[in-house]
Design a protein around this motif. Structure first.
Motif, PDB file in Angstrom:
ATOM      1  N   CYS A   1       0.866  -1.176   0.000  1.00  0.00           N
ATOM      2  CA  CYS A   1       0.000   0.000   0.000  1.00  0.00           C
ATOM      3  C   CYS A   1       0.907   1.232   0.000  1.00  0.00           C
ATOM      4  O   CYS A   1       1.869   1.296   0.772  1.00  0.00           O
ATOM      5  CB  CYS A   1      -0.907  -0.009   1.229  1.00  0.00           C
TER       6      CYS A   1
ATOM      7  N   CYS B   1       0.132   2.982   3.975  1.00  0.00           N
ATOM      8  CA  CYS B   1       0.448   2.281   5.238  1.00  0.00           C
ATOM      9  C   CYS B   1       1.507   1.195   5.049  1.00  0.00           C
ATOM     10  O   CYS B   1       2.079   0.732   6.026  1.00  0.00           O
ATOM     11  CB  CYS B   1      -0.816   1.692   5.868  1.00  0.00           C
TER      12      CYS B   1
ATOM     13  N   CYS C   1       1.129  -1.880   3.962  1.00  0.00           N
ATOM     14  CA  CYS C   1       0.703  -3.272   4.107  1.00  0.00           C
ATOM     15  C   CYS C   1       0.881  -4.013   2.774  1.00  0.00           C
ATOM     16  O   CYS C   1       0.826  -3.407   1.706  1.00  0.00           O
ATOM     17  CB  CYS C   1      -0.740  -3.364   4.613  1.00  0.00           C
TER      18      CYS C   1
ATOM     19  N   CYS D   1      -4.457   0.371  -0.030  1.00  0.00           N
ATOM     20  CA  CYS D   1      -5.435  -0.560   0.533  1.00  0.00           C
ATOM     21  C   CYS D   1      -6.737   0.229   0.677  1.00  0.00           C
ATOM     22  O   CYS D   1      -6.720   1.461   0.760  1.00  0.00           O
ATOM     23  CB  CYS D   1      -4.957  -1.149   1.860  1.00  0.00           C
TER      24      CYS D   1
ATOM     25  N   CYS E   1      -6.936   2.840   3.484  1.00  0.00           N
ATOM     26  CA  CYS E   1      -6.151   4.063   3.264  1.00  0.00           C
ATOM     27  C   CYS E   1      -6.790   4.919   2.172  1.00  0.00           C
ATOM     28  O   CYS E   1      -6.823   6.143   2.277  1.00  0.00           O
ATOM     29  CB  CYS E   1      -4.712   3.725   2.886  1.00  0.00           C
TER      30      CYS E   1
HETATM   31 ZN   LIG Z   1      -2.965   1.139   3.419  1.00  0.00          ZN
END
Ligand SMILES: [Zn+2]
Length: 149
Positions: free
Chosen positions: A61, A64, A66, A98, A101
């Motif tokens: 992402c 963040c 991820c 993601c 987000c």
């Molecule tokens: Zn994210």
């Protein structure tokens, strides 16, 4: 005045998708015979854009961090320069975010949250012109409650 009976196939206007203009040369997005080809081309293009976006962040992402490659976390293609500011689906303008987000960023823009927008600009998640747009939008406060996408 000599009429000829001829069956003319018509299509139901309520089932014609509008938008996503034709980029397949010589095809019409409104003609029923052309729609499957245009949709196939659009899907191939969008799949390509998703791959391009993922490569830019190494499958993470863009906000963040991820991991998105496993497919367990839903994600979307984010426009750094938003569509409502004429941002396109060019390779330069896309980032994978993601879903969580992406919603966060989108909500900050919709709320004209200047501080949050500035943070996203600093992180290269949003184009700097979004600050200008949000500032003007707040100043004008002309009852324009349009919600940008
Ligand atoms: Zn994210």
């Amino acid at each position: 005045m000599k009429g000829v009976y001829k069956r003319i196939p018509l299509f139901n206007c309520s089932h014609v998708e509008i938008g996503g203009g034709s980029f397949v040369s010589g095809k019409s997005a409104y003609h029923p015979d052309d729609i499957p080809l245009i949709q196939r081309s659009a899907n191939i293009y969008l799949r390509g854009i998703r791959e391009v976006a993922l490569k830019k962040t190494g499958g993470k992402c863009g906000l963040c961090g991820c991991i998105l490659l496993s497919g367990e976390i839903p994600w979307e293609v984010h426009h750094v320069a938003p569509k409502f500011l004429k941002g396109t689906l060019s390779k330069k303008n896309v980032l994978p975010l993601c879903k969580e987000c992406h919603l966060e960023v989108t909500n900050a823009v919709k709320a004209r949250d200047i501080d949050a927008i500035k943070e996203y600009v600093d992180q290269n998640i949003l184009w700097s012109e979004v600050i200008t747009w949000a500032s003007k939008s707040i100043q004008n406060n002309s009852g324009d409650n349009s919600t940008p996408n």
